[in-house]
Design an enzyme around this catalytic site. Sequence first.
Site, PDB file in Angstrom:
ATOM      1  N   GLN A 198       0.856  -1.178   0.000  1.00 55.30           N
ATOM      2  CA  GLN A 198       0.000   0.000   0.000  1.00 55.30           C
ATOM      3  C   GLN A 198       0.897   1.236   0.000  1.00 55.30           C
ATOM      4  O   GLN A 198       1.378   1.680   1.041  1.00 55.30           O
ATOM      5  CB  GLN A 198      -0.920  -0.021   1.221  1.00 55.30           C
ATOM      6  N   ARG A 252      -4.398   3.925   4.337  1.00 58.05           N
ATOM      7  CA  ARG A 252      -3.664   4.595   3.270  1.00 58.05           C
ATOM      8  C   ARG A 252      -4.047   3.982   1.919  1.00 58.05           C
ATOM      9  O   ARG A 252      -4.553   2.862   1.836  1.00 58.05           O
ATOM     10  CB  ARG A 252      -2.170   4.502   3.492  1.00 58.05           C
ATOM     11  N   ALA A 284     -11.723   2.659   4.140  1.00 56.61           N
ATOM     12  CA  ALA A 284     -10.756   1.802   3.459  1.00 56.61           C
ATOM     13  C   ALA A 284      -9.901   2.586   2.471  1.00 56.61           C
ATOM     14  O   ALA A 284     -10.090   3.785   2.248  1.00 56.61           O
ATOM     15  CB  ALA A 284     -11.491   0.668   2.757  1.00 56.61           C
ATOM     16  N   HIS A 285      -8.960   1.879   1.843  1.00 52.73           N
ATOM     17  CA  HIS A 285      -7.988   2.541   0.967  1.00 52.73           C
ATOM     18  C   HIS A 285      -8.639   3.167  -0.261  1.00 52.73           C
ATOM     19  O   HIS A 285      -9.605   2.658  -0.816  1.00 52.73           O
ATOM     20  CB  HIS A 285      -6.874   1.574   0.549  1.00 52.73           C
ATOM     21  N   ASN A 286      -8.070   4.329  -0.622  1.00 55.37           N
ATOM     22  CA  ASN A 286      -8.456   5.076  -1.828  1.00 55.37           C
ATOM     23  C   ASN A 286      -9.852   5.687  -1.771  1.00 55.37           C
ATOM     24  O   ASN A 286     -10.362   6.163  -2.794  1.00 55.37           O
ATOM     25  CB  ASN A 286      -8.334   4.205  -3.080  1.00 55.37           C
TER      26      ASN A 286
END
EC number: 2.3.1.191
Length: 343
Positions: free
Chosen positions: A196, A216, A237-239
């Site tokens: 990540q 991240r 969560a990511h993004n």
Amino acid sequence: MASMRIDEIVGRLGGELLGAPDTLIRALAPLESAGPEDISFLANPKYRKQLDTTAAAAVIVSGGLTPPPGKTYIVCDSPYLYFARVAQLLHPESLPAPGVAASACVQSVIPASTCVEAGAHIAESVVLGEHVFVGAGTVVGRGVQIGRGTRLHANVTIYADCEIGSDCRIHSGAVIGADGFGYAREKDGRWVKIPQSGRVVIGNEVEIGANTTIDRGAMDDTVIADGVKLDNQIQIAHNVKIGAMTAIAGCVGIAGSTRIGARCMIGGQAGIIGHLDITDDVVVSAGTLVTKSIRKPGVYTANLPLQPHGDWVREFSHLRHLDAMAARIRELEKRLDKGDTSS
């Protein structure tokens, strides 16, 4: 806690004063429990009768309401918003004294106005603005940037290279920048971790509740825009991208790569699956599972109302037989079309 005369409050915040201008206000309280030095507010008309019995020294009310005589009132457009501003006047935020506790570990050059409490750790290459507060036991990772006036309460963890704007508040137990949940699967079932490599980028005047986690990005960044308010125990969560001034209540889960617009409100325990787009000015009711993108502003609900258990069991039993009922109705329609009226 400060105390103020009611005319001082009106002089600073506006509104129309009805009653004694020298009324002294020391605290805030609900209508039913307020005392003779408290100020309260009436925002919901269903509590109108409480104006007749409250012991509050003053009440904030909306225009168009005829309050009972004998008390002091502030008339304004939005009583709840006005009450919030009065609360800020009576409870001004104190600035912590600058300095670094002896047991803190600081590996970067920081401004003299910074307050770093006992057991905190600030890694190398960290950039802090003026008047940043780093609470006891908080960890600020390598290369993190934090803007002026931001406060990290005790035991916050900020992973490496994340960016936080000015005047933010991050409460205890929050984790910013942990790895997102990214894995690819081998044919034999084993999971291969995807590094990540993105960051978490947080704008200005953002508040993040206790034990909330923001992952991240996998390659791009996870972004929380200016003015966003996040309650306790939220998972982002990511993004994920969250637009300006959106507010999200506790225990919400937002899966990866979803984009939420500006000025949205997400109710507690709502769930939002990944890779969706939610436009600006959307309200998602508590407990709702969002499984598709929302393209138009409005209020969206996808949950069942509370009812007695026996009623729920009976109605769910009917739902289980809907396919059979639909098939029977189609058969009856075919027979009617052929003129067969026999049972």
